[in-house]
Design a protein around this motif. Structure first.
Motif, PDB file in Angstrom:
ATOM      1  N   ILE A 208     -13.021  73.200  10.892  1.00 54.97           N
ATOM      2  CA  ILE A 208     -14.047  74.178  10.283  1.00 54.97           C
ATOM      3  C   ILE A 208     -14.117  73.515   8.883  1.00 54.97           C
ATOM      4  O   ILE A 208     -13.141  73.250   8.122  1.00 54.97           O
ATOM      5  N   THR A 209     -15.333  73.890   8.223  1.00 55.05           N
ATOM      6  CA  THR A 209     -15.833  73.644   6.874  1.00 55.05           C
ATOM      7  C   THR A 209     -16.500  74.935   6.320  1.00 55.05           C
ATOM      8  O   THR A 209     -17.351  75.507   7.070  1.00 55.05           O
ATOM      9  N   VAL A 210     -16.296  75.141   5.067  1.00 53.48           N
ATOM     10  CA  VAL A 210     -17.064  76.220   4.408  1.00 53.48           C
ATOM     11  C   VAL A 210     -17.740  75.518   3.201  1.00 53.48           C
ATOM     12  O   VAL A 210     -16.865  74.878   2.377  1.00 53.48           O
ATOM     13  N   THR A 211     -19.003  75.558   2.727  1.00 49.96           N
ATOM     14  CA  THR A 211     -19.636  75.122   1.526  1.00 49.96           C
ATOM     15  C   THR A 211     -20.466  76.182   0.893  1.00 49.96           C
ATOM     16  O   THR A 211     -21.132  76.872   1.807  1.00 49.96           O
ATOM     17  N   PRO A 212     -20.153  76.259  -0.223  1.00 52.25           N
ATOM     18  CA  PRO A 212     -19.260  76.012  -1.207  1.00 52.25           C
ATOM     19  C   PRO A 212     -17.736  76.826  -1.103  1.00 52.25           C
ATOM     20  O   PRO A 212     -17.899  77.883  -0.454  1.00 52.25           O
TER      21      PRO A 212
END
Length: 166
Positions: free
Chosen positions: A65-69
């Motif tokens: 998973i990734t969260v930006t920002p």
């Protein structure tokens, strides 16, 4: 005349906002380790065929998973937009449950929130929130959150931080 709000109400509002943002981040964030107290996925064993002695790796279906920002600084009243992504690997397609846990003001505020379950093909999730005002006499507050995504026997976490400054 300036309207005053109780400091605890303001602190709770800030923590709630950060918790929701962190949950959204966690949904698509890339975590390296499971949260304390929760076991991680079992290691992928390597098998050795008897005939050749050559190691064979068994593929494991998983996701990241990734969260930006993953970190942002904002002022009260500003809108913050976060995008969460799930990255399936090796044909992973299990539903993923997303939770967020946030703390602020030195641990005075704690909140846990269930953000629901997402299913394949895991479209990007965009979350927008308006940053709340700070309590009187507080010029800066930091909300630390951990987004936890779990599904198919795999748990991933992502840390998200929101700094609020007057």
């Amino acid at each position: 005349m300036v309207r005053e709000y109780p400091p605890l109400l303001i602190a709770l509002t800030i923590c709630a906002l950060v918790t929701v943002l962190a949950g959204a981040y966690a949904f698509l964030a890339n975590g390296a380790a499971p949260p304390p107290g929760e076991p991680g996925p079992p290691p992928v064993p390597a098998a050795t065929p008897v005939a050749t002695g050559t190691p064979v790796h068994i593929a494991s279906r998983t996701f990241s998973i990734t969260v930006t920002p993953s970190s942002s600084t904002t002022r009260p009243g500003d809108t913050v937009r976060h995008t969460l992504m799930v990255h399936p690997e090796d044909g992973f397609s299990a539903p993923i449950q997303v939770r967020v846990s946030a703390t602020a003001l030195g641990g005075v505020y704690r909140e846990e929130r269930d953000l629901g379950t997402v299913a394949a093909p895991y479209p990007p999730l965009t979350y927008e929130a308006v940053t709340p005002d700070l309590p009187p006499f507080i010029s800066t507050a930091t909300v630390d959150a951990v987004v936890t995504a779990s599904g198919g026997g795999t748990v991933r976490t992502e840390r998200v931080q929101l700094v609020i400054r007057r």
